[in-house]
Design a protein around this motif. Structure first.
Motif, mmCIF file in Angstrom:
data_model
loop_
_atom_site.group_PDB
_atom_site.id
_atom_site.type_symbol
_atom_site.label_atom_id
_atom_site.label_comp_id
_atom_site.label_asym_id
_atom_site.label_seq_id
_atom_site.Cartn_x
_atom_site.Cartn_y
_atom_site.Cartn_z
ATOM 1 N N GLU A 69 0.827 -1.212 0.000
ATOM 2 C CA GLU A 69 0.000 0.000 0.000
ATOM 3 C C GLU A 69 0.860 1.260 0.000
ATOM 4 N N LYS A 70 1.910 1.225 0.815
ATOM 5 C CA LYS A 70 2.786 2.393 0.948
ATOM 6 C C LYS A 70 3.641 2.620 -0.278
ATOM 7 N N ASP A 71 4.119 1.527 -0.853
ATOM 8 C CA ASP A 71 5.132 1.637 -1.893
ATOM 9 C C ASP A 71 4.938 0.554 -2.962
ATOM 10 N N PRO A 72 3.885 0.716 -3.769
ATOM 11 C CA PRO A 72 3.563 -0.335 -4.753
ATOM 12 C C PRO A 72 4.600 -0.485 -5.860
ATOM 13 N N VAL A 73 5.472 0.509 -6.010
ATOM 14 C CA VAL A 73 6.494 0.405 -7.055
ATOM 15 C C VAL A 73 7.566 -0.600 -6.640
ATOM 16 N N ASN A 74 8.024 -0.497 -5.401
ATOM 17 C CA ASN A 74 9.041 -1.433 -4.922
ATOM 18 C C ASN A 74 8.452 -2.747 -4.411
ATOM 19 N N TYR A 75 7.200 -2.674 -3.926
ATOM 20 C CA TYR A 75 6.535 -3.889 -3.441
ATOM 21 C C TYR A 75 5.337 -4.149 -4.345
ATOM 22 N N VAL A 76 5.630 -4.740 -5.492
ATOM 23 C CA VAL A 76 4.632 -4.928 -6.535
ATOM 24 C C VAL A 76 3.535 -5.900 -6.069
ATOM 25 N N ARG A 77 3.938 -6.923 -5.343
ATOM 26 C CA ARG A 77 2.974 -7.944 -4.929
ATOM 27 C C ARG A 77 2.293 -7.552 -3.620
ATOM 28 N N ASP A 78 1.057 -7.964 -3.463
ATOM 29 C CA ASP A 78 0.452 -7.836 -2.144
ATOM 30 C C ASP A 78 0.563 -9.184 -1.426
ATOM 31 N N ALA A 79 -0.089 -9.305 -0.273
ATOM 32 C CA ALA A 79 0.138 -10.476 0.583
ATOM 33 C C ALA A 79 -0.505 -11.754 0.049
ATOM 34 N N ARG A 80 -1.218 -11.663 -1.091
ATOM 35 C CA ARG A 80 -1.738 -12.898 -1.672
ATOM 36 C C ARG A 80 -0.633 -13.722 -2.318
ATOM 37 N N THR A 81 0.438 -13.035 -2.755
ATOM 38 C CA THR A 81 1.536 -13.769 -3.399
ATOM 39 C C THR A 81 2.898 -13.398 -2.819
ATOM 40 N N ALA A 82 2.923 -12.863 -1.607
ATOM 41 C CA ALA A 82 4.223 -12.547 -1.010
ATOM 42 C C ALA A 82 4.092 -12.449 0.507
ATOM 43 N N TYR A 83 5.225 -12.630 1.161
ATOM 44 C CA TYR A 83 5.222 -12.420 2.603
ATOM 45 C C TYR A 83 6.451 -11.606 2.960
ATOM 46 N N ASN A 84 6.338 -10.922 4.081
ATOM 47 C CA ASN A 84 7.452 -10.127 4.564
ATOM 48 C C ASN A 84 7.306 -10.013 6.077
ATOM 49 N N VAL A 85 8.340 -10.399 6.793
ATOM 50 C CA VAL A 85 8.327 -10.294 8.254
ATOM 51 C C VAL A 85 9.160 -9.078 8.617
ATOM 52 N N SER A 86 8.679 -8.259 9.523
ATOM 53 C CA SER A 86 9.485 -7.105 9.903
ATOM 54 C C SER A 86 10.772 -7.585 10.567
ATOM 55 N N ALA A 87 11.871 -6.946 10.196
ATOM 56 C CA ALA A 87 13.179 -7.347 10.718
ATOM 57 C C ALA A 87 13.198 -7.240 12.236
ATOM 58 N N LEU A 88 12.495 -6.239 12.756
ATOM 59 C CA LEU A 88 12.467 -6.036 14.198
ATOM 60 C C LEU A 88 11.750 -7.190 14.904
ATOM 61 N N GLU A 89 10.595 -7.585 14.361
ATOM 62 C CA GLU A 89 9.851 -8.686 14.977
ATOM 63 C C GLU A 89 10.696 -9.962 14.975
ATOM 64 N N LEU A 90 11.323 -10.230 13.836
ATOM 65 C CA LEU A 90 12.119 -11.444 13.722
ATOM 66 C C LEU A 90 13.309 -11.413 14.693
ATOM 67 N N GLN A 91 13.964 -10.255 14.747
ATOM 68 C CA GLN A 91 15.127 -10.124 15.620
ATOM 69 C C GLN A 91 14.767 -10.352 17.089
ATOM 70 N N LYS A 92 13.634 -9.791 17.505
ATOM 71 C CA LYS A 92 13.180 -9.953 18.894
ATOM 72 C C LYS A 92 12.940 -11.423 19.214
ATOM 73 N N LEU A 93 12.230 -12.108 18.319
ATOM 74 C CA LEU A 93 11.930 -13.523 18.552
ATOM 75 C C LEU A 93 13.207 -14.348 18.608
ATOM 76 N N LEU A 94 14.129 -14.055 17.681
ATOM 77 C CA LEU A 94 15.342 -14.874 17.606
ATOM 78 C C LEU A 94 16.284 -14.604 18.771
ATOM 79 N N SER A 95 16.344 -13.360 19.241
ATOM 80 C CA SER A 95 17.263 -13.125 20.357
ATOM 81 C C SER A 95 16.673 -13.695 21.639
ATOM 82 N N ALA A 96 15.339 -13.642 21.808
ATOM 83 C CA ALA A 96 14.710 -14.283 22.971
ATOM 84 C C ALA A 96 14.959 -15.789 22.929
#
Ligand SMILES: [Zn+2]
Length: 153
Positions: A52-79
């Motif tokens: 929604e924010k940046d359709p030029v760089n993120y052409v796909r929506d969540a029906r055909t792509a996934y993206n985990v926020s780096a912060l969320e992933l980092q928190k889970l992995l360091s815990a």
């Protein structure tokens, strides 16, 4: 030994059905030598927001792509690592597509097109058609062929 026990796979399949028609994503952490104490963490697929924010760089929506926020992933992995748990599996679903490891999946799993970000982590892809699980497949990095290859689930 499979990095996943059946109940964890069931939990991931439930997540895939709940997120349909969008891709779900999450991780599994656990002790290195067995899968009984694995923990499944559902992550937020932020791909719709990015699209929604940046359709030029993120052409796909969540029906055909996934993206985990780096912060969320980092928190889970360091815990996890503070409890002696390792990052075993990164999973996501393919709504209305089969359980293959796509070019996009490969690109997302590599730093620079050739170095895996998590070389010891397996990638689980769950195929869900019409809100029903059809298939799943596990992929791991093969350092010799420098590709992700399907492994025994
Ligand atoms: Zn994928």
């Amino acid at each position: 030994m499979s990095p996943l026990a059946q109940e964890q796979l069931d939990e991931i399949c439930r997540h895939a059905v709940e997120e349909y028609p969008f891709e779900c994503c999450g991780i599994v952490v656990g002790k290195p030598d067995h899968n009984n104490e694995n923990i499944v963490y559902r992550c937020t697929n932020i791909q719709n927001k990015l699209h929604e924010k940046d359709p030029v760089n993120y052409v796909r929506d969540a029906r055909t792509a996934y993206n985990v926020s780096a912060l969320e992933l980092q928190k889970l992995l360091s815990a996890a690592s503070s409890k002696g748990l390792i990052f075993k599996v990164l999973y996501h679903s393919h709504p209305e597509h089969d359980a293959y490891f796509s070019e996009e999946d490969t690109r997302m799993a590599l730093f620079d097109g050739e170095t895996p970000i998590y070389p010891d982590t397996s990638y689980l892809v769950v195929s869900v058609y019409d809100k029903k699980i059809r298939d799943q497949a596990l992929f791991s990095w093969n350092p010799e062929t420098k590709t992700f290859e399907r492994t025994l689930d």
